[in-house]
Scaffold this motif. Structure first.
Motif, PDB file in Angstrom:
ATOM      1  N   ALA A  51     -34.839  47.883  16.608  1.00  0.00           N
ATOM      2  CA  ALA A  51     -36.246  47.623  16.270  1.00  0.00           C
ATOM      3  C   ALA A  51     -36.800  48.549  15.191  1.00  0.00           C
ATOM      4  N   PRO A  52     -36.578  49.863  15.254  1.00  0.00           N
ATOM      5  CA  PRO A  52     -37.111  50.724  14.186  1.00  0.00           C
ATOM      6  C   PRO A  52     -36.507  50.428  12.808  1.00  0.00           C
ATOM      7  N   LEU A  53     -35.378  49.732  12.799  1.00  0.00           N
ATOM      8  CA  LEU A  53     -34.723  49.368  11.540  1.00  0.00           C
ATOM      9  C   LEU A  53     -35.194  48.009  11.024  1.00  0.00           C
ATOM     10  N   GLY A  54     -36.063  47.350  11.814  1.00  0.00           N
ATOM     11  CA  GLY A  54     -36.624  46.064  11.398  1.00  0.00           C
ATOM     12  C   GLY A  54     -35.878  44.846  11.920  1.00  0.00           C
ATOM     13  N   TYR A  55     -34.993  45.047  12.901  1.00  0.00           N
ATOM     14  CA  TYR A  55     -34.186  43.936  13.425  1.00  0.00           C
ATOM     15  C   TYR A  55     -34.243  43.884  14.945  1.00  0.00           C
ATOM     16  N   ARG A  56     -33.886  42.744  15.461  1.00  0.00           N
ATOM     17  CA  ARG A  56     -33.709  42.522  16.894  1.00  0.00           C
ATOM     18  C   ARG A  56     -32.487  41.623  17.059  1.00  0.00           C
ATOM     19  N   LEU A  57     -32.068  41.474  18.308  1.00  0.00           N
ATOM     20  CA  LEU A  57     -30.888  40.657  18.598  1.00  0.00           C
ATOM     21  C   LEU A  57     -31.249  39.181  18.733  1.00  0.00           C
ATOM     22  N   LEU A  58     -30.341  38.357  18.248  1.00  0.00           N
ATOM     23  CA  LEU A  58     -30.404  36.906  18.375  1.00  0.00           C
ATOM     24  C   LEU A  58     -29.141  36.488  19.123  1.00  0.00           C
ATOM     25  N   VAL A  59     -29.296  36.037  20.358  1.00  0.00           N
ATOM     26  CA  VAL A  59     -28.149  35.733  21.221  1.00  0.00           C
ATOM     27  C   VAL A  59     -27.836  34.243  21.185  1.00  0.00           C
ATOM     28  N   PHE A  60     -26.562  33.952  20.921  1.00  0.00           N
ATOM     29  CA  PHE A  60     -26.066  32.573  20.919  1.00  0.00           C
ATOM     30  C   PHE A  60     -25.455  32.181  22.255  1.00  0.00           C
ATOM     31  N   ASP A  61     -24.830  33.147  22.941  1.00  0.00           N
ATOM     32  CA  ASP A  61     -24.150  32.838  24.199  1.00  0.00           C
ATOM     33  C   ASP A  61     -23.850  34.119  24.954  1.00  0.00           C
ATOM     34  N   GLY A  62     -23.834  34.008  26.262  1.00  0.00           N
ATOM     35  CA  GLY A  62     -23.454  35.107  27.139  1.00  0.00           C
ATOM     36  C   GLY A  62     -22.451  34.587  28.158  1.00  0.00           C
ATOM     37  N   TYR A  63     -22.817  34.680  29.441  1.00  0.00           N
ATOM     38  CA  TYR A  63     -21.958  34.119  30.484  1.00  0.00           C
ATOM     39  C   TYR A  63     -21.718  32.639  30.197  1.00  0.00           C
ATOM     40  N   ARG A  64     -20.475  32.224  30.406  1.00  0.00           N
ATOM     41  CA  ARG A  64     -20.075  30.829  30.181  1.00  0.00           C
ATOM     42  C   ARG A  64     -19.250  30.378  31.375  1.00  0.00           C
ATOM     43  N   PRO A  65     -19.624  29.291  32.036  1.00  0.00           N
ATOM     44  CA  PRO A  65     -18.796  28.794  33.132  1.00  0.00           C
ATOM     45  C   PRO A  65     -17.375  28.451  32.643  1.00  0.00           C
ATOM     46  N   TRP A  66     -16.392  28.657  33.514  1.00  0.00           N
ATOM     47  CA  TRP A  66     -14.994  28.414  33.162  1.00  0.00           C
ATOM     48  C   TRP A  66     -14.790  26.981  32.685  1.00  0.00           C
ATOM     49  N   SER A  67     -15.469  26.023  33.271  1.00  0.00           N
ATOM     50  CA  SER A  67     -15.283  24.616  32.879  1.00  0.00           C
ATOM     51  C   SER A  67     -15.626  24.397  31.405  1.00  0.00           C
ATOM     52  N   VAL A  68     -16.555  25.166  30.875  1.00  0.00           N
ATOM     53  CA  VAL A  68     -16.912  25.055  29.452  1.00  0.00           C
ATOM     54  C   VAL A  68     -15.800  25.654  28.594  1.00  0.00           C
ATOM     55  N   THR A  69     -15.216  26.747  29.052  1.00  0.00           N
ATOM     56  CA  THR A  69     -14.065  27.329  28.342  1.00  0.00           C
ATOM     57  C   THR A  69     -12.937  26.308  28.260  1.00  0.00           C
ATOM     58  N   LYS A  70     -12.688  25.605  29.334  1.00  0.00           N
ATOM     59  CA  LYS A  70     -11.637  24.571  29.366  1.00  0.00           C
ATOM     60  C   LYS A  70     -11.985  23.452  28.376  1.00  0.00           C
ATOM     61  N   LEU A  71     -13.224  23.014  28.366  1.00  0.00           N
ATOM     62  CA  LEU A  71     -13.639  21.966  27.433  1.00  0.00           C
ATOM     63  C   LEU A  71     -13.445  22.428  25.993  1.00  0.00           C
ATOM     64  N   PHE A  72     -13.847  23.670  25.684  1.00  0.00           N
ATOM     65  CA  PHE A  72     -13.687  24.192  24.323  1.00  0.00           C
ATOM     66  C   PHE A  72     -12.216  24.209  23.920  1.00  0.00           C
ATOM     67  N   TRP A  73     -11.348  24.611  24.825  1.00  0.00           N
ATOM     68  CA  TRP A  73      -9.904  24.651  24.550  1.00  0.00           C
ATOM     69  C   TRP A  73      -9.405  23.241  24.228  1.00  0.00           C
ATOM     70  N   ASP A  74      -9.851  22.289  25.029  1.00  0.00           N
ATOM     71  CA  ASP A  74      -9.384  20.910  24.872  1.00  0.00           C
ATOM     72  C   ASP A  74      -9.848  20.255  23.569  1.00  0.00           C
ATOM     73  N   VAL A  75     -11.041  20.606  23.074  1.00  0.00           N
ATOM     74  CA  VAL A  75     -11.565  19.950  21.863  1.00  0.00           C
ATOM     75  C   VAL A  75     -11.232  20.702  20.579  1.00  0.00           C
ATOM     76  N   THR A  76     -10.632  21.879  20.693  1.00  0.00           N
ATOM     77  CA  THR A  76     -10.331  22.676  19.502  1.00  0.00           C
ATOM     78  C   THR A  76      -8.951  22.327  18.956  1.00  0.00           C
ATOM     79  N   PRO A  77      -8.855  22.050  17.656  1.00  0.00           N
ATOM     80  CA  PRO A  77      -7.550  21.749  17.055  1.00  0.00           C
ATOM     81  C   PRO A  77      -6.573  22.924  17.242  1.00  0.00           C
ATOM     82  N   ARG A  78      -5.308  22.598  17.313  1.00  0.00           N
ATOM     83  CA  ARG A  78      -4.261  23.595  17.554  1.00  0.00           C
ATOM     84  C   ARG A  78      -4.324  24.767  16.567  1.00  0.00           C
ATOM     85  N   ASP A  79      -4.605  24.484  15.301  1.00  0.00           N
ATOM     86  CA  ASP A  79      -4.615  25.548  14.292  1.00  0.00           C
ATOM     87  C   ASP A  79      -5.864  26.428  14.345  1.00  0.00           C
TER      88      ASP A  79
END
Length: 180
Positions: A51-79
């Motif tokens: 804050a004294p430097l003129g910034y704050r945090l912008l959070v995109f994600d924190g805790y993620r259920p395991w089922s979402v991790t599985k979905l991300f793995w499945d939809v991500t190309p091999r490379d």
């Protein structure tokens, strides 16, 4: 702990609750962010130090259920698998000890420009990417420095992803946000 209950000045941009993400669909029913208490408290300290430097945090994600991790793995190309966690091992997000974030400028309320975009699966996402502007690299490095001072470690492939030091002490979970 829900981050905004601890510090409402932490801004959220939970893209996984929208279609504006690499999966192309909402994978969360609510735009909320949670972390284990020690990680959440450390994040609040980072936010206060910025804050004294003129910034704050912008959070995109924190805790993620395991089922979402599985979905991300499945939809991500091999490379591009280096950018997602293998569900066989689980993710530090599944333990509530990883956070994806950036900075926003207090004066404008806008996200700052970094060397690459959040969830961009290219070399520009690397924590040590040498491209971009000097200002983008300086802001990325400021974020990393403040996070590391407070017990987090950057994931080298993703400038935005930080793991809290005690992540091994927590188990993998698959609890939806509605039940937290």
């Amino acid at each position: 702990m829900e981050l905004q209950r601890l510090d409402p000045t932490i801004q959220l941009d939970i893209r996984y609750a929208t279609t504006k993400n690499f999966a192309g669909r909402a994978v969360y029913s609510q735009a909320r962010a949670f972390l284990q208490r020690p990680a959440a408290q450390a994040l609040v300290r980072v936010n206060q130090e910025l804050a004294p430097l003129g910034y704050r945090l912008l959070v995109f994600d924190g805790y993620r259920p395991w089922s979402v991790t599985k979905l991300f793995w499945d939809v991500t190309p091999r490379d591009k698998k280096e950018f997602v966690a293998n569900p066989k091992k689980g993710s530090r997000h599944n333990r509530g000890c990883a956070v994806d974030l950036s900075l926003y400028e207090i004066a404008t309320g806008r996200e700052v420009a970094m060397t690459g975009a959040y969830d961009e699966m290219t070399p520009r996402s690397a924590a040590t990417y040498a491209g971009g502007t000097p200002e983008q690299r300086a802001l990325r490095d400021l974020l990393r420095h403040k996070m590391e001072q407070n017990g987090f470690t950057v994931l080298e492939a993703e400038w935005w992803h930080f793991d809290f030091r005690d992540w091994k002490a927590y188990r993998i979970q698959n609890v939806p946000f509605e039940k937290l």
